[in-house]
Design an enzyme around this catalytic site. Structure first.
Site, PDB file in Angstrom:
ATOM      1  N   GLY A 118      12.534  77.218  31.836  1.00  0.00           N
ATOM      2  CA  GLY A 118      11.300  77.165  31.060  1.00  0.00           C
ATOM      3  C   GLY A 118      10.067  77.329  31.927  1.00  0.00           C
ATOM      4  O   GLY A 118       9.141  78.081  31.593  1.00  0.00           O
ATOM      5  N   GLY A 119      10.041  76.629  33.059  1.00  0.00           N
ATOM      6  CA  GLY A 119       8.886  76.707  33.940  1.00  0.00           C
ATOM      7  C   GLY A 119       8.697  78.090  34.530  1.00  0.00           C
ATOM      8  O   GLY A 119       7.570  78.594  34.633  1.00  0.00           O
ATOM      9  N   GLU A 135       6.611  71.549  37.157  1.00  0.00           N
ATOM     10  CA  GLU A 135       7.593  70.701  37.846  1.00  0.00           C
ATOM     11  C   GLU A 135       8.928  70.971  37.179  1.00  0.00           C
ATOM     12  O   GLU A 135       9.095  70.727  35.982  1.00  0.00           O
ATOM     13  CB  GLU A 135       7.193  69.240  37.746  1.00  0.00           C
ATOM     14  N   GLU A 193      20.767  71.997  39.944  1.00  0.00           N
ATOM     15  CA  GLU A 193      20.672  70.739  39.205  1.00  0.00           C
ATOM     16  C   GLU A 193      21.630  70.717  38.014  1.00  0.00           C
ATOM     17  O   GLU A 193      21.740  71.699  37.276  1.00  0.00           O
ATOM     18  CB  GLU A 193      19.242  70.534  38.692  1.00  0.00           C
ATOM     19  N   GLY A 221       9.713  70.274  33.078  1.00  0.00           N
ATOM     20  CA  GLY A 221      10.911  70.631  32.325  1.00  0.00           C
ATOM     21  C   GLY A 221      11.897  71.389  33.194  1.00  0.00           C
ATOM     22  O   GLY A 221      11.968  71.203  34.407  1.00  0.00           O
ATOM     23  N   CYS A 276      13.958  63.522  36.467  1.00  0.00           N
ATOM     24  CA  CYS A 276      13.809  64.656  37.388  1.00  0.00           C
ATOM     25  C   CYS A 276      14.101  64.261  38.824  1.00  0.00           C
ATOM     26  O   CYS A 276      14.301  65.133  39.676  1.00  0.00           O
ATOM     27  CB  CYS A 276      12.412  65.248  37.269  1.00  0.00           C
TER      28      CYS A 276
END
Length: 528
Positions: A245-246, A265, A393, A241, A302
């Site tokens: 969040g990660g 990831e 990103e 995600g 991704c």
């Protein structure tokens, strides 16, 4: 199978909490009819304790039994048939061909891990036999292999409702390693998640797996996810995600009394370097290929190429014009949710407002509902180095061209990059020889380097690496795709001077499983 909106705690449905939510159809923004019950901390505790109870029995199953379980999950997913495809389309607005293709990938992943479990050598058995008469000190008999960690928490991804979700690669690899799994379903596709979860439970019943080998919990807020990460019975986390969040899960896991590994990831810009020879030879073809990759799945991959680096020349001007033409031809596409669209447009607006960044193409005209267009931007080398936000990103169909003056500036861009999942080099043989230094730099920046291709499309095979240095992932030594992913959910244990009777089968002298082992430094299948 029917969608109830309940949590699946072991072999039973549960709805103890008062908090509920509804999935939405991104194409219409209409709520779907089934009410989804968020899991309470009590339910998550029950799921984890059930997994703990199942652990010893599950990882003691034979290789063949676990392999049959994985194969049966694939079969039960296929047997869900049209209702699964229909529900998934309703919750994601993805086309039928994409869903059926992803279903096949999900099944193939499960079957691939089943083959790894059957073959058995993944445990990396190592044996150093005793030398009792060695001087001045005798040498002990020492044997090592990988064993499963224990119950694992898995978080479903928004952009792959099947292949990176309930029965996706994280779940498949954890089950293959012998770890029970508690999946936190993604709130954008809870009905899809429930159907697949029930298929896993049906497979567990058919293959006589212990209750608790799998559970599924729902949660729209972050509370359910944090309850999984903080539970002392959870031994590892798999996540796909956003960086936000990660990183939150990673930080929470490290605040525990006993920290646990988080295999997250996260975001990646996936730079594409187009070298001068390739730009001269394949100018228009490269532009077409890049736009196809950028716009694939409305940019919600991704591995979407969010950065393209070229050298200033007449060829680069032509290339940028081709990008503008091609991107203007791309129709608007529906994003997975209103929030994902909002995040995308925020990222686009940041680029539009950034000093020194030129908007080459400003998307399609139709941005109604959750539709967005494809954006192309351009900036020079100096602007890129001075503005760190240009390396971040933008999740969606956009890319930023960085114009450099020469080879040294192009390599300096590569050196300035943080960790990413992929990097791509387009070049001729002469280019590649001249830019060998670029390859060496990128080896330190990414998990996969592509030559004369594009990063979207991740082959599921033994040699794939879908990972990379932070902030692309939280575990640079791992991959979330490919059979090496199984090693994330295991750890090495050493047995010293153990009698044969109590050694695991993988380490016995007779090698009853006929696996590859390292014996006194040599790889062999022979017995001792």
């Amino acid at each position: 199978m029917e969608i109830t909106g309940f949590n699946l705690i072991g072999n039973r449905e549960s709805a103890k909490g008062g908090n509920t939510f509804f999935a939405k159809n991104p194409a219409t923004d209409a709520e779907l009819t089934v009410k989804i019950f968020e899991a309470t901390r009590e339910e998550i505790d029950e799921a984890v304790k059930s997994a703990q109870n199942a652990f010893n029995e599950f990882h003691s199953k034979t290789n063949e039994e676990r392999a049959v379980f994985l194969d049966t999950i694939a079969e039960c997913i296929l047997e869900l048939g049209e209702p699964l495809v229909k529900r998934c389309m309703e919750e994601t607005a993805l086309p039928e061909a994409r869903i059926t293709g992803e279903r096949m990938r999900t099944m193939n992943q499960l079957k691939l891990f089943a083959s790894v479990v059957r073959e058995g050598s993944w445990v990396d058995a190592r044996i150093d036999t005793a030398i009792p008469d060695r001087q001045p000190v005798p040498k002990s008999d020492i044997r090592q292999m990988q064993i499963p960690l224990g119950p694992v928490g898995i978080f479903g991804a928004s952009n792959f409702p099947l292949a990176f979700s309930v029965a996706g690669g994280d779940t498949a690899s954890a089950l293959a390693a012998g770890c029970p799994v508690i999946v936190k379903a993604h709130p954008l596709h809870p009905g899809t998640s429930e159907l697949v979860g029930k298929a896993i439970l049906l497979a567990a019943k058919k293959t006589n797996m212990p209750e608790g080998v799998f559970s599924l919990v729902h949660g729209f807020s972050t509370e359910a996810g944090m309850a999984i990460v903080s539970h002392p019975g959870i031994k590892a986390i798999g996540f796909t995600g956003s960086f936000k969040g990660g990183k939150a899960l990673f930080d929470a896991a490290n605040r525990r009394e006993t920290p646990i590994p988080v295999f997250a990831e996260m975001g990646s810009v996936n730079p594409v370097f187009i070298l001068p020879g390739a730009l001269k030879e394949r100018n228009e073809t490269l532009a077409a290929g890049l736009i196809s990759s950028v716009a694939l799945g409305v940019g919600q991959f991704c591995t979407n190429p969010g950065l393209v680096i070229t050298q200033k020349s007449e060829d680069s001007k032509s290339f940028l014009n081709h990008l503008k033409t091609r991107s203007a031809e791309v129709p608007s596409g529906i994003m997975l949710s209103e929030q994902i669209k909002r995040n995308y447009l925020n990222g686009i607006n940041n680029l539009i407002k950034s000093k020194g960044v030129e908007t080459v193409n400003s998307g399609a005209e139709d941005e109604s509902g959750n539709k967005v267009g494809t954006f192309i931007f351009s900036a020079d080398y100096k602007t890129f180095l001075e503005n760190k936000t240009l390396t971040e990103e933008v999740f969606g169909p956009s890319t930023l061209n960085i114009a450099t003056q020469d080879k040294s500036e192009m390599i300096r861009v590569a050196q300035a990059l943080e960790g990413h999942l992929t990097a791509t080099i387009h070049g001729t043989e002469a280019d590649l020889e001249e830019y060998a230094d670029l390859v060496k730099v990128l080896e330190q920046k990414v998990g996969r380097i592509i030559f004369n291709g594009f990063p979207t499309g991740v082959e599921v095979c033994h040699s794939m690496v879908h990972g990379g240095p932070y902030p692309a992932t939280t575990a640079v030594q791992s991959t979330s795709v490919g059979t090496a992913a199984i090693r994330r959910f295991s750890r090495p244990v050493c047995y010293q001077d153990f009698p044969q009777k109590v050694l695991p089968a993988q380490l016995k002298n007779e090698n009853p499983l006929k696996i590859w082992r390292m014996i006194n430094g040599d790889m062999t299948k022979e017995k001792i």
